[in-house]
Motif scaffolding. Structure first.
Motif, PDB file in Angstrom:
ATOM      1  N   ARG A 135       7.861   2.466   1.593  1.00 22.22           N
ATOM      2  CA  ARG A 135       6.817   3.474   1.294  1.00 22.22           C
ATOM      3  C   ARG A 135       7.398   4.629   0.489  1.00 22.22           C
ATOM      4  N   GLN A 136       8.569   5.101   0.871  1.00 18.08           N
ATOM      5  CA  GLN A 136       9.201   6.227   0.187  1.00 18.08           C
ATOM      6  C   GLN A 136       9.569   5.851  -1.245  1.00 18.08           C
ATOM      7  N   VAL A 137      10.069   4.656  -1.450  1.00 20.85           N
ATOM      8  CA  VAL A 137      10.436   4.196  -2.798  1.00 20.85           C
ATOM      9  C   VAL A 137       9.200   4.145  -3.677  1.00 20.85           C
ATOM     10  N   GLN A 138       8.098   3.628  -3.154  1.00 20.39           N
ATOM     11  CA  GLN A 138       6.840   3.566  -3.917  1.00 20.39           C
ATOM     12  C   GLN A 138       6.412   4.977  -4.335  1.00 20.39           C
ATOM     13  N   CYS A 139       6.509   5.911  -3.411  1.00 16.98           N
ATOM     14  CA  CYS A 139       6.132   7.303  -3.680  1.00 16.98           C
ATOM     15  C   CYS A 139       7.049   7.915  -4.745  1.00 16.98           C
ATOM     16  N   ASP A 140       8.347   7.686  -4.623  1.00 14.85           N
ATOM     17  CA  ASP A 140       9.308   8.219  -5.596  1.00 14.85           C
ATOM     18  C   ASP A 140       9.061   7.657  -6.993  1.00 14.85           C
ATOM     19  N   LEU A 141       8.772   6.373  -7.080  1.00 17.35           N
ATOM     20  CA  LEU A 141       8.492   5.762  -8.384  1.00 17.35           C
ATOM     21  C   LEU A 141       7.234   6.352  -9.003  1.00 17.35           C
ATOM     22  N   LYS A 142       6.226   6.560  -8.181  1.00 13.89           N
ATOM     23  CA  LYS A 142       4.970   7.133  -8.674  1.00 13.89           C
ATOM     24  C   LYS A 142       5.207   8.534  -9.245  1.00 13.89           C
ATOM     25  N   LYS A 143       6.050   9.323  -8.590  1.00 16.01           N
ATOM     26  CA  LYS A 143       6.383  10.664  -9.080  1.00 16.01           C
ATOM     27  C   LYS A 143       7.071  10.608 -10.440  1.00 16.01           C
ATOM     28  N   LEU A 144       7.782   9.519 -10.704  1.00 17.03           N
ATOM     29  CA  LEU A 144       8.471   9.339 -11.977  1.00 17.03           C
ATOM     30  C   LEU A 144       7.601   8.619 -13.015  1.00 17.03           C
ATOM     31  N   ASN A 145       6.311   8.446 -12.686  1.00 18.09           N
ATOM     32  CA  ASN A 145       5.334   7.774 -13.561  1.00 18.09           C
ATOM     33  C   ASN A 145       5.659   6.307 -13.823  1.00 18.09           C
ATOM     34  N   TRP A 146       6.142   5.637 -12.802  1.00 17.66           N
ATOM     35  CA  TRP A 146       6.351   4.196 -12.858  1.00 17.66           C
ATOM     36  C   TRP A 146       5.336   3.537 -11.933  1.00 17.66           C
ATOM     37  N   GLU A 147       4.799   2.398 -12.369  1.00 12.31           N
ATOM     38  CA  GLU A 147       3.901   1.617 -11.519  1.00 12.31           C
ATOM     39  C   GLU A 147       4.708   0.528 -10.846  1.00 12.31           C
ATOM     40  N   ALA A 148       4.382   0.250  -9.597  1.00 12.89           N
ATOM     41  CA  ALA A 148       5.113  -0.761  -8.838  1.00 12.89           C
ATOM     42  C   ALA A 148       4.155  -1.799  -8.274  1.00 12.89           C
ATOM     43  N   MET A 149       4.640  -3.019  -8.235  1.00 10.18           N
ATOM     44  CA  MET A 149       3.911  -4.138  -7.636  1.00 10.18           C
ATOM     45  C   MET A 149       4.850  -4.788  -6.620  1.00 10.18           C
ATOM     46  N   VAL A 150       4.280  -5.182  -5.488  1.00  6.51           N
ATOM     47  CA  VAL A 150       5.057  -5.896  -4.479  1.00  6.51           C
ATOM     48  C   VAL A 150       4.552  -7.331  -4.440  1.00  6.51           C
ATOM     49  N   ILE A 151       5.473  -8.262  -4.546  1.00  9.74           N
ATOM     50  CA  ILE A 151       5.153  -9.672  -4.386  1.00  9.74           C
ATOM     51  C   ILE A 151       5.760 -10.114  -3.062  1.00  9.74           C
ATOM     52  N   TRP A 152       4.921 -10.647  -2.188  1.00 11.42           N
ATOM     53  CA  TRP A 152       5.364 -11.100  -0.878  1.00 11.42           C
ATOM     54  C   TRP A 152       5.774 -12.562  -0.944  1.00 11.42           C
ATOM     55  N   GLU A 153       6.749 -12.904  -0.165  1.00 11.76           N
ATOM     56  CA  GLU A 153       7.264 -14.272  -0.083  1.00 11.76           C
ATOM     57  C   GLU A 153       6.144 -15.293   0.130  1.00 11.76           C
ATOM     58  N   CYS A 154       5.192 -14.984   0.982  1.00  9.95           N
ATOM     59  CA  CYS A 154       4.111 -15.933   1.296  1.00  9.95           C
ATOM     60  C   CYS A 154       3.163 -16.149   0.116  1.00  9.95           C
ATOM     61  N   GLU A 155       3.137 -15.232  -0.850  1.00  7.98           N
ATOM     62  CA  GLU A 155       2.254 -15.366  -1.998  1.00  7.98           C
ATOM     63  C   GLU A 155       2.683 -16.499  -2.925  1.00  7.98           C
ATOM     64  N   LEU A 156       3.900 -16.971  -2.777  1.00  7.81           N
ATOM     65  CA  LEU A 156       4.385 -18.058  -3.624  1.00  7.81           C
ATOM     66  C   LEU A 156       3.759 -19.403  -3.259  1.00  7.81           C
ATOM     67  N   ARG A 157       3.009 -19.441  -2.181  1.00 10.65           N
ATOM     68  CA  ARG A 157       2.304 -20.677  -1.824  1.00 10.65           C
ATOM     69  C   ARG A 157       1.271 -21.047  -2.879  1.00 10.65           C
ATOM     70  N   ASP A 158       0.695 -20.024  -3.526  1.00  5.51           N
ATOM     71  CA  ASP A 158      -0.303 -20.254  -4.579  1.00  5.51           C
ATOM     72  C   ASP A 158       0.196 -19.586  -5.853  1.00  5.51           C
ATOM     73  N   GLU A 159       1.049 -20.300  -6.587  1.00  5.50           N
ATOM     74  CA  GLU A 159       1.677 -19.713  -7.774  1.00  5.50           C
ATOM     75  C   GLU A 159       0.667 -19.420  -8.878  1.00  5.50           C
ATOM     76  N   GLU A 160      -0.392 -20.211  -8.967  1.00  4.22           N
ATOM     77  CA  GLU A 160      -1.400 -19.974 -10.006  1.00  4.22           C
ATOM     78  C   GLU A 160      -2.105 -18.635  -9.785  1.00  4.22           C
ATOM     79  N   LYS A 161      -2.472 -18.383  -8.552  1.00 10.05           N
ATOM     80  CA  LYS A 161      -3.115 -17.114  -8.212  1.00 10.05           C
ATOM     81  C   LYS A 161      -2.145 -15.945  -8.427  1.00 10.05           C
ATOM     82  N   LEU A 162      -0.895 -16.148  -8.034  1.00 15.47           N
ATOM     83  CA  LEU A 162       0.121 -15.115  -8.213  1.00 15.47           C
ATOM     84  C   LEU A 162       0.355 -14.833  -9.692  1.00 15.47           C
TER      85      LEU A 162
END
Length: 134
Positions: A98-125
């Motif tokens: 959470r803190q890293v996401q907040c710090d990146l936002k302050k630096l005007n960077w956008e972040a995306m998190v990809i979860w391990e379980c999301e790789l079950r549907d690679e097309e959707k990912l």
């Protein structure tokens, strides 16, 4: 109760990697196949993101469901033994994320998190990644 000796548990835990994991490699191959190029683990950004798209000011983190406590995911179950150790450790990981996401936002960077379980549907990912990076 732990089924391994303390030395056996220590040896097994020492083999857990924090970067270049199999899940991370799968995500890299998927993104490269979509035509995007990236840098890895830039140390000058909060959290040393797994994938950095500097020209877009976007980063992607590849999180293991267990280590980062992905809510409502079967892979993120709490261990049954040594809760006094695991619960605070996993909570610290979640709070740090959470803190890293907040710090990146302050630096005007956008972040995306990809979860391990999301790789079950690679097309959707792939669609989600493309929408994020486009």
């Amino acid at each position: 109760m732990d089924t391994l000796t303390p030395a056996g548990r220590s040896e097994r835990m020492s083999r857990v990697k924090n970067k270049n994991t199999a899940v991370e490699w799968r995500v890299r191959r998927l993104i490269h196949g979509l035509g995007y190029r990236y840098r890895l683990h830039r140390t000058n950004l909060p959290g040393k993101p797994d994938l950095v798209f500097a020209s877009r000011r976007k980063v992607i983190f590849v999180h293991g469901c267990f280590w980062h406590m992905h809510s409502a995911c079967k892979l993120a179950r709490m261990p049954k033994s040594r809760l006094e150790f695991w619960q605070p450790k996993l909570e610290r990981n979640r709070e740090r994320d959470r803190q890293v996401q907040c710090d990146l936002k302050k630096l005007n960077w956008e972040a995306m998190v990809i979860w391990e379980c999301e790789l079950r549907d690679e097309e959707k990912l792939a669609g989600r990644i493309h929408a994020f990076l486009a």
